[in-house]
Each structure stands twice: as C-alpha cells, then as structure tokens.
Design a protein around this motif. Sequence first.
Motif, mmCIF file in Angstrom:
data_model
loop_
_atom_site.group_PDB
_atom_site.id
_atom_site.type_symbol
_atom_site.label_atom_id
_atom_site.label_comp_id
_atom_site.label_asym_id
_atom_site.label_seq_id
_atom_site.Cartn_x
_atom_site.Cartn_y
_atom_site.Cartn_z
ATOM 1 N N VAL A 113 3.825 -4.404 -5.591
ATOM 2 C CA VAL A 113 3.411 -3.841 -6.859
ATOM 3 C C VAL A 113 2.161 -4.248 -7.701
ATOM 4 O O VAL A 113 2.256 -5.693 -7.486
ATOM 5 C CB VAL A 113 4.488 -3.084 -7.729
ATOM 6 N N ARG A 114 1.436 -3.618 -8.503
ATOM 7 C CA ARG A 114 0.526 -4.392 -9.261
ATOM 8 C C ARG A 114 1.062 -4.487 -10.598
ATOM 9 O O ARG A 114 0.807 -5.578 -10.992
ATOM 10 C CB ARG A 114 -0.493 -3.174 -9.429
ATOM 11 N N THR A 115 1.979 -3.707 -10.970
ATOM 12 C CA THR A 115 2.753 -3.778 -12.217
ATOM 13 C C THR A 115 4.230 -3.827 -12.219
ATOM 14 O O THR A 115 4.583 -3.147 -11.406
ATOM 15 C CB THR A 115 2.506 -2.742 -13.307
ATOM 16 N N PRO A 116 4.982 -4.748 -12.646
ATOM 17 C CA PRO A 116 6.435 -4.725 -12.585
ATOM 18 C C PRO A 116 7.092 -3.442 -12.915
ATOM 19 O O PRO A 116 6.586 -2.399 -13.800
ATOM 20 C CB PRO A 116 6.673 -5.701 -13.902
ATOM 21 N N VAL A 117 8.193 -2.917 -12.118
ATOM 22 C CA VAL A 117 8.741 -1.584 -12.313
ATOM 23 C C VAL A 117 10.061 -1.903 -12.947
ATOM 24 O O VAL A 117 10.760 -2.990 -12.953
ATOM 25 C CB VAL A 117 8.895 -0.766 -10.895
ATOM 26 N N ARG A 118 10.564 -0.769 -13.612
ATOM 27 C CA ARG A 118 11.960 -0.768 -14.483
ATOM 28 C C ARG A 118 13.099 -0.136 -13.321
ATOM 29 O O ARG A 118 14.460 -0.271 -13.758
ATOM 30 C CB ARG A 118 12.247 -0.096 -15.515
ATOM 31 N N VAL A 119 12.769 0.045 -12.032
ATOM 32 C CA VAL A 119 13.717 0.735 -11.225
ATOM 33 C C VAL A 119 14.541 -0.398 -10.666
ATOM 34 O O VAL A 119 13.895 -1.413 -10.252
ATOM 35 C CB VAL A 119 12.911 1.555 -9.999
ATOM 36 N N GLU A 153 13.651 -4.785 -3.694
ATOM 37 C CA GLU A 153 12.945 -5.772 -4.428
ATOM 38 C C GLU A 153 11.533 -5.642 -4.661
ATOM 39 O O GLU A 153 10.849 -5.274 -3.657
ATOM 40 C CB GLU A 153 13.242 -7.065 -3.433
ATOM 41 N N THR A 154 10.813 -5.771 -5.637
ATOM 42 C CA THR A 154 9.421 -5.535 -6.092
ATOM 43 C C THR A 154 8.833 -7.029 -6.134
ATOM 44 O O THR A 154 9.223 -7.943 -6.619
ATOM 45 C CB THR A 154 9.112 -4.883 -7.288
ATOM 46 N N VAL A 155 7.674 -7.118 -5.595
ATOM 47 C CA VAL A 155 6.911 -8.303 -5.516
ATOM 48 C C VAL A 155 5.501 -8.209 -6.248
ATOM 49 O O VAL A 155 4.837 -7.198 -5.811
ATOM 50 C CB VAL A 155 6.562 -8.964 -4.175
ATOM 51 N N GLY A 193 0.752 -1.190 -0.013
ATOM 52 C CA GLY A 193 -0.153 0.021 -0.065
ATOM 53 C C GLY A 193 0.778 1.233 0.075
ATOM 54 O O GLY A 193 0.343 2.338 0.670
ATOM 55 N N ASN A 194 2.042 1.497 -0.837
ATOM 56 C CA ASN A 194 2.813 2.394 -0.737
ATOM 57 C C ASN A 194 2.352 3.593 -1.616
ATOM 58 O O ASN A 194 2.796 3.173 -3.000
ATOM 59 C CB ASN A 194 4.331 1.787 -1.186
#
Length: 71
Positions: A53-59, A65-67, A27-28
């Motif tokens: 996250v809802r969609t992958p990020v390019r950062v 770490e994104t999930v 919820g960021n």
Amino acid sequence: MRLVDAALSGPPKTPEATIARSAFIVGNVGKLGGELLNALLESPLYSRVAVAVRTPVRVVLPKLETVVMPA
C-alpha cells in the motif's frame, strides 16, 4: 464453484497441499484487485495475505498484513 475459487483451490488435495500458504499482492487496484484480495482472505488455503500500500490502512484482520511502499 466460482472460477476464482477453482483457481485458488489448486490441484487435488494431498498431504503436502494442506500446508498454509502466504500471498503478496502488489497493484491491488479496482474491482479485480478487490475480488482477488477478498478471495485470498476468505480462502482456508492462505494463512497470511500481505498487500503493498502507499499509505497505512486502519483495517485490522488476522490474515491481512500491509506493507507500506515508498511513493
């Protein structure tokens, strides 16, 4: 010292407190969420910060770490 830094610093340093921590943010959203994410990424107390996250990020950042969560 900023209030966020003081909150993240926790209790006084002891040998056990030098162990790196991980954080998981869900919820960021908005300014507060962005400030929290930045504070965790900049903090030497955290070695890993995972973010839902809802969609992958390019950062690409060493500590980040994104999930991707299903919608």
